[in-house]
Design a protein around this motif. Structure first.
Motif: not given
Ligand code: 5RP
Length: 291
Positions: A134-156
């Motif tokens: 709907r927003m006609n976004a040109d990309c989705m920015a996804i934060q990722t945390f390699i090596g940190a506690d939240g790695q798995l959920s961020s890669l999910d």
């Protein structure tokens, strides 16, 4: 999974050999994508220079009101002429970016922590693909945390965004986060950028580091470099010049633009380096003459 003990150290990056699967499309790694993906990527990367100036103003997603971003409604119209892409949250974009703005949109699509947390590595995918469209976004920015506690959920989060993006032809920008406990070495950035590209991200946002050319060479999609903490304008322009010279396809700067003495002139100076081949000295002279 391969046994990682005794792995040979990767070293043959062939930094002088151009990407060999480029075809005739100007965005690295995107030659086989469909028309919709290419259209969005062309809204981000200029077809002439191949590069992009992204302006990041998504800080409020975990920092709230940030110095320099107090009044997005006032700031954004001053900067829009000089940047290619606006990177923000859906709340900021919907309320403060005029709908007739023709610049690219990098939509911050993950969230979930605030400055009050010690561990900032836990985020969720917060924006439905329907709203991205709907927003006609040109990309989705996804934060990722390699090596940190939240790695798995961020890669999910990243994988889910890539799956949705592939269904509707919306690219994904994987953002490599650095935290207090996380490395900022070439070794770390090679690992993180390559993981995100292998998982299907079409653009990677990361940081400058030693052996940056090798990070670029080993990554099959374009790299844009984060500005990071506020530097004196001359140093920020030197950073932009250095990474573009080493193969980055753009910068995604926030504080080094919006906390500058004159954000609009700084955005123009960055644009000169990224698109017009200006040296850091030439761009700084422009800044000094016009600030
Ligand atoms: C955080 C981000 C932010 O957009 C980015 O860091 C903000 O830009 P800057 O650091 O240049 O102020 O992606 O990972």
């Amino acid at each position: 999974m391969a046994d990682v003990d005794g792995l040979k150290i990767a070293k043959d990056y062939k930094v002088d050999v151009p990407f060999a699967n480029q075809g005739d499309f100007h965005v690295k790694g995107a030659g086989s994508l469909d028309w919709g993906m290419k259209k969005h990527l062309s809204n981000i990367f200029d077809p002439v220079s191949g590069n992009t100036v992204m302006f990041a103003f998504d800080h409020g997603y975990f920092m709230g009101s940030t110095a320099g971003l107090e009044r997005l409604d006032v700031l954004l119209p001053q900067l829009i002429p000089y940047v290619d892409v606006l990177m923000g949250t859906r709340g900021a974009i919907r309320t403060c970016v005029p709908a007739d703005c023709r610049k690219g949109i990098a939509l911050r699509t993950t969230s979930g922590s605030s400055m009050l947390n010690d561990d900032l590595s836990h985020e969720v995918l917060a924006v439905d693909i329907e709203d991205v469209i709907r927003m006609n976004a040109d990309c989705m920015a996804i934060q990722t945390f390699i090596g940190a506690d939240g790695q798995l959920s961020s890669l999910d989060n990243l994988s889910k965004a890539v799956n949705a993006g592939m269904r509707y032809s919306v690219p994904v920008m994987g953002v490599v986060a650095v935290g207090k406990q996380m490395e900022r070495t070439g070794r770390f950035f090679k690992l993180a950028t390559r993981i995100l590209a292998e998982l299907g991200a079409n653009i990677i946002k990361t940081y400058n580091c030693e052996d940056f050319e090798e990070v670029v060479a080993a990554c099959p999609v374009p790299i844009v470099v984060a500005g990071g903490k506020k530097l004196p304008e001359k140093e920020a322009l030197e950073l932009a010049y250095e990474v573009i010279s080493k193969g980055a396809r753009g910068v995604d700067m926030g504080r080094n633009i919006f906390q500058s003495q004159n954000p609009a002139v700084m955005a123009q100076a960055v644009n000169m380096v990224v698109h017009k081949g200006a040296t850091a000295e030439e761009a700084y002279e422009f800044f000094q003459d016009n600030k």
